[in-house]
Design a protein around this motif. Sequence first.
Motif, PDB file in Angstrom:
ATOM      1  N   ALA A 512       0.836  -1.206   0.000  1.00 16.01           N
ATOM      2  CA  ALA A 512       0.000   0.000   0.000  1.00 16.01           C
ATOM      3  C   ALA A 512       0.870   1.253   0.000  1.00 16.01           C
ATOM      4  O   ALA A 512       0.586   2.232  -0.705  1.00 16.01           O
ATOM      5  CB  ALA A 512      -0.923  -0.013   1.216  1.00 16.01           C
ATOM      6  N   GLY A 513       1.961   1.236   0.798  1.00 14.74           N
ATOM      7  CA  GLY A 513       2.848   2.397   0.874  1.00 14.74           C
ATOM      8  C   GLY A 513       3.514   2.687  -0.464  1.00 14.74           C
ATOM      9  O   GLY A 513       3.596   3.848  -0.896  1.00 14.74           O
ATOM     10  N   ARG A 514       3.985   1.655  -1.113  1.00 13.41           N
ATOM     11  CA  ARG A 514       4.640   1.848  -2.413  1.00 13.41           C
ATOM     12  C   ARG A 514       3.649   2.338  -3.467  1.00 13.41           C
ATOM     13  O   ARG A 514       4.000   3.140  -4.347  1.00 13.41           O
ATOM     14  CB  ARG A 514       5.312   0.551  -2.848  1.00 13.41           C
ATOM     15  N   ALA A 515       2.414   1.851  -3.377  1.00 11.37           N
ATOM     16  CA  ALA A 515       1.375   2.299  -4.323  1.00 11.37           C
ATOM     17  C   ALA A 515       1.091   3.790  -4.136  1.00 11.37           C
ATOM     18  O   ALA A 515       0.951   4.549  -5.111  1.00 11.37           O
ATOM     19  CB  ALA A 515       0.108   1.478  -4.129  1.00 11.37           C
ATOM     20  N   LYS A 516       1.012   4.236  -2.879  1.00 15.52           N
ATOM     21  CA  LYS A 516       0.769   5.652  -2.600  1.00 15.52           C
ATOM     22  C   LYS A 516       1.948   6.515  -3.066  1.00 15.52           C
ATOM     23  O   LYS A 516       1.758   7.615  -3.613  1.00 15.52           O
ATOM     24  CB  LYS A 516       0.519   5.851  -1.093  1.00 15.52           C
ATOM     25  N   LEU A 517       3.171   6.019  -2.854  1.00 16.18           N
ATOM     26  CA  LEU A 517       4.345   6.752  -3.313  1.00 16.18           C
ATOM     27  C   LEU A 517       4.322   6.895  -4.829  1.00 16.18           C
ATOM     28  O   LEU A 517       4.628   7.977  -5.369  1.00 16.18           O
ATOM     29  CB  LEU A 517       5.622   6.017  -2.862  1.00 16.18           C
ATOM     30  N   ALA A 518       3.954   5.837  -5.532  1.00 15.77           N
ATOM     31  CA  ALA A 518       3.891   5.887  -6.995  1.00 15.77           C
ATOM     32  C   ALA A 518       2.874   6.936  -7.458  1.00 15.77           C
ATOM     33  O   ALA A 518       3.133   7.683  -8.420  1.00 15.77           O
ATOM     34  CB  ALA A 518       3.518   4.512  -7.548  1.00 15.77           C
ATOM     35  N   LEU A 519       1.734   7.027  -6.777  1.00 16.02           N
ATOM     36  CA  LEU A 519       0.722   8.028  -7.142  1.00 16.02           C
ATOM     37  C   LEU A 519       1.259   9.445  -6.947  1.00 16.02           C
ATOM     38  O   LEU A 519       1.065  10.327  -7.796  1.00 16.02           O
ATOM     39  CB  LEU A 519      -0.538   7.823  -6.299  1.00 16.02           C
ATOM     40  N   LEU A 520       1.932   9.678  -5.831  1.00 16.32           N
ATOM     41  CA  LEU A 520       2.489  11.007  -5.569  1.00 16.32           C
ATOM     42  C   LEU A 520       3.547  11.380  -6.597  1.00 16.32           C
ATOM     43  O   LEU A 520       3.633  12.530  -7.048  1.00 16.32           O
ATOM     44  CB  LEU A 520       3.086  11.056  -4.155  1.00 16.32           C
ATOM     45  N   GLU A 521       4.393  10.409  -6.970  1.00 17.11           N
ATOM     46  CA  GLU A 521       5.435  10.667  -7.960  1.00 17.11           C
ATOM     47  C   GLU A 521       4.848  10.921  -9.344  1.00 17.11           C
ATOM     48  O   GLU A 521       5.486  11.563 -10.181  1.00 17.11           O
ATOM     49  CB  GLU A 521       6.405   9.483  -8.000  1.00 17.11           C
ATOM     50  N   GLN A 522       3.622  10.424  -9.579  1.00 13.64           N
ATOM     51  CA  GLN A 522       2.930  10.671 -10.854  1.00 13.64           C
ATOM     52  C   GLN A 522       2.236  12.028 -10.868  1.00 13.64           C
ATOM     53  O   GLN A 522       1.656  12.421 -11.882  1.00 13.64           O
ATOM     54  CB  GLN A 522       1.898   9.576 -11.101  1.00 13.64           C
ATOM     55  N   GLY A 523       2.280  12.763  -9.748  1.00 13.85           N
ATOM     56  CA  GLY A 523       1.671  14.087  -9.699  1.00 13.85           C
ATOM     57  C   GLY A 523       0.312  14.114  -9.051  1.00 13.85           C
ATOM     58  O   GLY A 523      -0.342  15.175  -9.029  1.00 13.85           O
ATOM     59  N   LYS A 524      -0.148  12.998  -8.522  1.00 12.55           N
ATOM     60  CA  LYS A 524      -1.442  12.975  -7.845  1.00 12.55           C
ATOM     61  C   LYS A 524      -1.358  13.753  -6.543  1.00 12.55           C
ATOM     62  O   LYS A 524      -0.289  13.879  -5.943  1.00 12.55           O
ATOM     63  CB  LYS A 524      -1.875  11.532  -7.548  1.00 12.55           C
ATOM     64  N   THR A 525      -2.510  14.262  -6.091  1.00 10.05           N
ATOM     65  CA  THR A 525      -2.533  15.003  -4.830  1.00 10.05           C
ATOM     66  C   THR A 525      -2.513  14.044  -3.654  1.00 10.05           C
ATOM     67  O   THR A 525      -2.769  12.839  -3.802  1.00 10.05           O
ATOM     68  CB  THR A 525      -3.802  15.867  -4.746  1.00 10.05           C
ATOM     69  N   GLU A 526      -2.213  14.590  -2.485  1.00 12.36           N
ATOM     70  CA  GLU A 526      -2.204  13.772  -1.274  1.00 12.36           C
ATOM     71  C   GLU A 526      -3.594  13.196  -1.008  1.00 12.36           C
ATOM     72  O   GLU A 526      -3.726  12.056  -0.547  1.00 12.36           O
ATOM     73  CB  GLU A 526      -1.724  14.604  -0.080  1.00 12.36           C
ATOM     74  N   LYS A 527      -4.616  13.982  -1.330  1.00 12.40           N
ATOM     75  CA  LYS A 527      -5.986  13.492  -1.142  1.00 12.40           C
ATOM     76  C   LYS A 527      -6.262  12.324  -2.078  1.00 12.40           C
ATOM     77  O   LYS A 527      -6.873  11.328  -1.677  1.00 12.40           O
ATOM     78  CB  LYS A 527      -6.975  14.631  -1.392  1.00 12.40           C
ATOM     79  N   GLU A 528      -5.790  12.447  -3.316  1.00 14.37           N
ATOM     80  CA  GLU A 528      -6.011  11.369  -4.285  1.00 14.37           C
ATOM     81  C   GLU A 528      -5.232  10.101  -3.896  1.00 14.37           C
ATOM     82  O   GLU A 528      -5.666   8.976  -4.168  1.00 14.37           O
ATOM     83  CB  GLU A 528      -5.576  11.827  -5.682  1.00 14.37           C
ATOM     84  N   ALA A 529      -4.086  10.303  -3.206  1.00 13.73           N
ATOM     85  CA  ALA A 529      -3.288   9.161  -2.756  1.00 13.73           C
ATOM     86  C   ALA A 529      -3.733   8.652  -1.390  1.00 13.73           C
ATOM     87  O   ALA A 529      -3.182   7.681  -0.879  1.00 13.73           O
ATOM     88  CB  ALA A 529      -1.812   9.539  -2.696  1.00 13.73           C
ATOM     89  N   SER A 530      -4.738   9.340  -0.812  1.00 13.34           N
ATOM     90  CA  SER A 530      -5.264   8.965   0.520  1.00 13.34           C
ATOM     91  C   SER A 530      -4.143   8.912   1.560  1.00 13.34           C
ATOM     92  O   SER A 530      -3.960   7.927   2.273  1.00 13.34           O
ATOM     93  CB  SER A 530      -5.978   7.606   0.455  1.00 13.34           C
ATOM     94  N   ILE A 531      -3.412  10.010   1.623  1.00 16.47           N
ATOM     95  CA  ILE A 531      -2.303  10.065   2.570  1.00 16.47           C
ATOM     96  C   ILE A 531      -2.284  11.439   3.227  1.00 16.47           C
ATOM     97  O   ILE A 531      -2.622  12.449   2.602  1.00 16.47           O
ATOM     98  CB  ILE A 531      -0.944   9.784   1.862  1.00 16.47           C
ATOM     99  N   ALA A 532      -1.922  11.494   4.510  1.00 20.50           N
ATOM    100  CA  ALA A 532      -1.844  12.756   5.242  1.00 20.50           C
ATOM    101  C   ALA A 532      -0.487  12.836   5.927  1.00 20.50           C
ATOM    102  O   ALA A 532      -0.137  11.957   6.730  1.00 20.50           O
ATOM    103  CB  ALA A 532      -2.971  12.845   6.267  1.00 20.50           C
ATOM    104  N   PHE A 533       0.274  13.867   5.592  1.00 14.95           N
ATOM    105  CA  PHE A 533       1.596  14.034   6.179  1.00 14.95           C
ATOM    106  C   PHE A 533       1.515  14.823   7.484  1.00 14.95           C
ATOM    107  O   PHE A 533       0.629  15.671   7.661  1.00 14.95           O
ATOM    108  CB  PHE A 533       2.523  14.767   5.197  1.00 14.95           C
ATOM    109  N   ASP A 534       2.457  14.568   8.396  1.00 13.66           N
ATOM    110  CA  ASP A 534       2.487  15.307   9.657  1.00 13.66           C
ATOM    111  C   ASP A 534       3.228  16.625   9.469  1.00 13.66           C
ATOM    112  O   ASP A 534       3.585  17.004   8.341  1.00 13.66           O
ATOM    113  CB  ASP A 534       3.115  14.458  10.770  1.00 13.66           C
ATOM    114  N   LYS A 535       3.486  17.307  10.569  1.00 17.66           N
ATOM    115  CA  LYS A 535       4.143  18.612  10.525  1.00 17.66           C
ATOM    116  C   LYS A 535       5.581  18.472  10.016  1.00 17.66           C
ATOM    117  O   LYS A 535       6.312  17.586  10.460  1.00 17.66           O
ATOM    118  CB  LYS A 535       4.146  19.221  11.924  1.00 17.66           C
ATOM    119  N   PRO A 536       6.033  19.334   9.088  1.00 20.74           N
ATOM    120  CA  PRO A 536       7.403  19.235   8.556  1.00 20.74           C
ATOM    121  C   PRO A 536       8.458  19.425   9.645  1.00 20.74           C
ATOM    122  O   PRO A 536       8.242  20.152  10.620  1.00 20.74           O
ATOM    123  CB  PRO A 536       7.478  20.369   7.527  1.00 20.74           C
ATOM    124  N   GLN A 537       9.598  18.770   9.476  1.00 22.69           N
ATOM    125  CA  GLN A 537      10.731  18.908  10.387  1.00 22.69           C
ATOM    126  C   GLN A 537      12.023  18.907   9.574  1.00 22.69           C
ATOM    127  O   GLN A 537      12.061  18.417   8.447  1.00 22.69           O
ATOM    128  CB  GLN A 537      10.761  17.763  11.399  1.00 22.69           C
TER     129      GLN A 537
END
Length: 635
Positions: A512-537
């Motif tokens: 599932a993680g690799r699938a989401k990474l592939a979507l993000l690398e294709q230009g999909k939005t975080e919402k489209e990849a069903s992923i939520a990132f935490d606060k940047p550090q």
Amino acid sequence: MFDFVHQHRRIAQIILFLIAIPFLFFGAYDYFQRRGDEDVSVATVAGDKISQGEFAEAVREQQERTRRALGRNFDPAMFENPEVRFAMLEQIVNQRVLERKARQERFRVTDAQLQQFIAALPAFQDSGKFSPEKYRQLLSTQSMSPTMFEQRLRQDLLVAAVQEPVAGANVVARASTEKFLGLLDQQREVAIAAVEAEPLAGDTKIDDAQVKAFYDQNQAALQTPEQARIEYVVLSQDALMAQTTVDPAEIRKQYEANEKQFQATEERSAAHILVAVSADAKDAEKAAAKQRAEALLTRVRANPAKFGELAQELSQDPGSASQEGDLGSFSRGTMEKTFEDAVFAAKVGDIVGPVQTDFGWHVIKINGAKAARTQSFDEVKNQIEADLKRAKAQQKFAAAADQFQNTVYEQADGLEGVAKALNLKIETTPLITRSQAQALGQGNPKFVQALFAPESIAGKRNTEAIEIAPTTLIAGRILDYQPAAPRPFDDVKDEIRRQLTRRAATELAQQAGRAKLALLEQGKTEKEASIAFDKPQLVSRNQPKPGVSPEALAKVFQANPDQLPAYAGAVNERGGFSLYKITKVVKPGEIDATRLDAASARLSEQLGRELLNAYLATLKARADVKINQANLEKR
């Protein structure tokens, strides 16, 4: 030839290290006598054999030095490790090819040059002059005669003449160092999201057939280990020493006859920060180094509590920088004269400098002082008693060892005879595994191999006496034995089901993680990849943070900084898959000149090692080096 040696004072440091401190694997290599009459070889160098006996002697001497260095932390099993044995042989081979090159180049060290070099070593000097008495005394502490030391030193100087010019061709451009530090200090802003395995465990279905199939296919992994209840006895010099008594009058007599030995010389303990500059550097470079040292002196005098921290950050002495510059305690004749004069002229707590030596400029902090004095009888009587006991025990050990070996062999049905004859205690264990039995033998595999040999198990007879350390013998026998056996299926089925469930959930999470990474690398939005990132550090190469594994950190810094945001992903320590969103690159500020010099020195040292390794590889290829793996593995 001697001009070369004279101009490279670092060789003197190496020699002092060899005679003053028990070394581990590297430094001087040929510390054994060659035994050319043995046919069995572990390697050949240009047809010249390295005999099995020669290698065994090198291993034995190295074991003893390592034992002295590590004390109770010494594990003799390390010398049974194939990688360690190969590394030791590699050092002997390196020595041989360098010696061969020295002969080809017709390098030589005359007797006069050798004596001049020895006389110039501070460790052998008294009040700035060579002391034959101090020379012999220091060598005797390392069980070396002057002839033996001079032969080895001559060989080391010849080898150094070959390797020093190669290792010294280690010039690193300042621009390269600046780029290296810039990359090392660069920070990247990342946000993290994770697809964890545990929440997916409920989505996995492991049926009984899968559990049984795993059990059938992994019988060996699911066994109870073989175990044995054993008894054993140990004969050691320490055990004999504990049984030895010394007459108090003998202790007093020993003190009065050797009172000079108990004169403690004046000592200082100090720490330093080195601004390195070569002795043959240009005047402008030396002046610049002195200016940096003066600036450092001002900083540490303004805030003495920061001395250790600044030494770690800025000192260009790789040996002491990591120890906050600490050099420990030393007496006169150990350090270079200008350094010693400054230290012994100062008071405890003083920060002095800059002091110039052949290594550069030093800023020095005096941490402690001990005045010269003669120790009283009461102060040293326990030490004298222990020394006398040790000497007596050493005299007894050879005869006791013969008796131990003969008795455990002749009375092989038990250990009572040898225990009674030598006043030793028989130790008995509960059921223990092979690894636990090996620990009883100080990690020596020979003991556990003899103990669990088929004939020992069947006959329950004594093992032979086995040397597990210098002046330490052990013998044992099995009282009860339980062979390894498969655990019943009903006992392990729940454990297997949990293991298979975790494995399946881990696979789902990583997919599932690799699938989401592939979507993000294709230009999909975080919402489209069903992923939520935490606060940047912010993360950096040299300051890892929790949740960012070394693999993940490498991928974060491999991301193209010109195409942000960028994404990376890696398996996390929980078995799931973490995604990293790189949003910003933070470049470092101006690099401190002292730190730049320190980094340049360390990079140069590393480059020198790599150049020398490459040169050695070339010499070995020309020398047609052959390793006899079968003979190397023989004990």
